[in-house]
Design a protein around this motif. Sequence first.
Motif, PDB file in Angstrom:
ATOM      1  N   GLU A  38      79.029  52.141 -12.499  1.00 31.31           N
ATOM      2  CA  GLU A  38      79.013  51.499 -13.823  1.00 31.31           C
ATOM      3  C   GLU A  38      80.377  50.902 -14.173  1.00 31.31           C
ATOM      4  OE1 GLU A  38      77.630  54.405 -16.622  1.00 31.31           O
ATOM      5  OE2 GLU A  38      75.597  54.411 -15.794  1.00 31.31           O
ATOM      6  N   THR A  39      81.430  51.670 -13.930  1.00 25.23           N
ATOM      7  CA  THR A  39      82.775  51.201 -14.258  1.00 25.23           C
ATOM      8  C   THR A  39      83.163  50.033 -13.365  1.00 25.23           C
ATOM      9  OG1 THR A  39      83.333  53.466 -14.908  1.00 25.23           O
ATOM     10  CG2 THR A  39      85.168  51.954 -14.610  1.00 25.23           C
ATOM     11  N   PHE A  40      82.835  50.122 -12.089  1.00 22.88           N
ATOM     12  CA  PHE A  40      83.114  49.037 -11.156  1.00 22.88           C
ATOM     13  C   PHE A  40      82.362  47.765 -11.564  1.00 22.88           C
ATOM     14  CE2 PHE A  40      82.295  46.558  -7.325  1.00 22.88           C
ATOM     15  CZ  PHE A  40      83.581  46.391  -6.839  1.00 22.88           C
ATOM     16  N   ASN A  41      81.125  47.926 -12.015  1.00 17.47           N
ATOM     17  CA  ASN A  41      80.341  46.764 -12.450  1.00 17.47           C
ATOM     18  C   ASN A  41      80.964  46.099 -13.681  1.00 17.47           C
ATOM     19  OD1 ASN A  41      78.529  47.075 -10.354  1.00 17.47           O
ATOM     20  ND2 ASN A  41      77.003  48.141 -11.580  1.00 17.47           N
ATOM     21  N   GLU A  42      81.483  46.901 -14.594  1.00 20.25           N
ATOM     22  CA  GLU A  42      82.177  46.336 -15.757  1.00 20.25           C
ATOM     23  C   GLU A  42      83.398  45.528 -15.312  1.00 20.25           C
ATOM     24  OE1 GLU A  42      82.929  48.690 -19.389  1.00 20.25           O
ATOM     25  OE2 GLU A  42      81.697  50.235 -18.418  1.00 20.25           O
ATOM     26  N   LEU A  43      84.123  46.080 -14.365  1.00 18.50           N
ATOM     27  CA  LEU A  43      85.294  45.404 -13.826  1.00 18.50           C
ATOM     28  C   LEU A  43      84.896  44.102 -13.138  1.00 18.50           C
ATOM     29  CD1 LEU A  43      88.336  45.444 -13.198  1.00 18.50           C
ATOM     30  CD2 LEU A  43      87.850  46.974 -11.311  1.00 18.50           C
ATOM     31  N   SER A  44      83.804  44.128 -12.399  1.00 16.86           N
ATOM     32  CA  SER A  44      83.309  42.919 -11.735  1.00 16.86           C
ATOM     33  C   SER A  44      82.905  41.863 -12.754  1.00 16.86           C
ATOM     34  CB  SER A  44      82.111  43.258 -10.845  1.00 16.86           C
ATOM     35  OG  SER A  44      82.496  44.110  -9.798  1.00 16.86           O
ATOM     36  N   ASP A  45      82.297  42.293 -13.852  1.00 18.00           N
ATOM     37  CA  ASP A  45      81.915  41.356 -14.914  1.00 18.00           C
ATOM     38  C   ASP A  45      83.138  40.668 -15.506  1.00 18.00           C
ATOM     39  OD1 ASP A  45      79.243  41.998 -14.576  1.00 18.00           O
ATOM     40  OD2 ASP A  45      79.162  43.353 -16.314  1.00 18.00           O
ATOM     41  N   ILE A  46      84.185  41.431 -15.729  1.00 17.21           N
ATOM     42  CA  ILE A  46      85.429  40.853 -16.254  1.00 17.21           C
ATOM     43  C   ILE A  46      85.954  39.807 -15.282  1.00 17.21           C
ATOM     44  CG2 ILE A  46      87.868  41.330 -16.749  1.00 17.21           C
ATOM     45  CD1 ILE A  46      86.919  44.037 -17.926  1.00 17.21           C
ATOM     46  N   SER A  47      85.946  40.142 -13.999  1.00 20.34           N
ATOM     47  CA  SER A  47      86.437  39.210 -12.983  1.00 20.34           C
ATOM     48  C   SER A  47      85.618  37.918 -12.974  1.00 20.34           C
ATOM     49  CB  SER A  47      86.396  39.872 -11.607  1.00 20.34           C
ATOM     50  OG  SER A  47      86.873  38.988 -10.622  1.00 20.34           O
ATOM     51  N   ARG A  48      84.308  38.044 -13.043  1.00 16.67           N
ATOM     52  CA  ARG A  48      83.442  36.853 -13.063  1.00 16.67           C
ATOM     53  C   ARG A  48      83.699  36.004 -14.315  1.00 16.67           C
ATOM     54  NH1 ARG A  48      79.873  40.343 -10.574  1.00 16.67           N
ATOM     55  NH2 ARG A  48      78.949  41.049 -12.539  1.00 16.67           N
TER      56      ARG A  48
END
Length: 144
Positions: A38-48
């Motif tokens: 979940e935390t990694f996905n949030e980080l990926s969303d920020i990057s995108r």
Amino acid sequence: MSFPLILTLSLIFEGTALAQRGASGSQGKKNYGRQATETFNELSDISRNVDKILEDAGKTGDMEQVQCISSKQASINALLDISEQAKFSIDTSIAKKDFVRADNELRKIAVSLSKAQQFSTEVEACLAATTATQGGENTQVSVD
């Protein structure tokens, strides 16, 4: 000091972000993987999102804005890489029943997210600074 050293020190000293997100060892051994994802996905969303902003900035031709956003995106990408490695280490640690290591790796991901959120805010500041400069040239104020 080099960027990786600063980033590593930052990850060590900002472990409190994990406690704020409720991702401490008290949440249970089975939840490490879920919380990491979940935390990694949030980080990926920020990057995108920052990638999209950078792409839009590139279309405007404002090189100062592009450079500002690019530097923040580079930092976010480094955090994403660190988090991806930590996520893999969590899986390995859980398989070995090394929950102390899994907790430490989860901390890395949580701190990376916190820093990425900070960089995302700085990207907004890059946009605001450019807008303020452009708007400042055309603004007149008169006081009666």
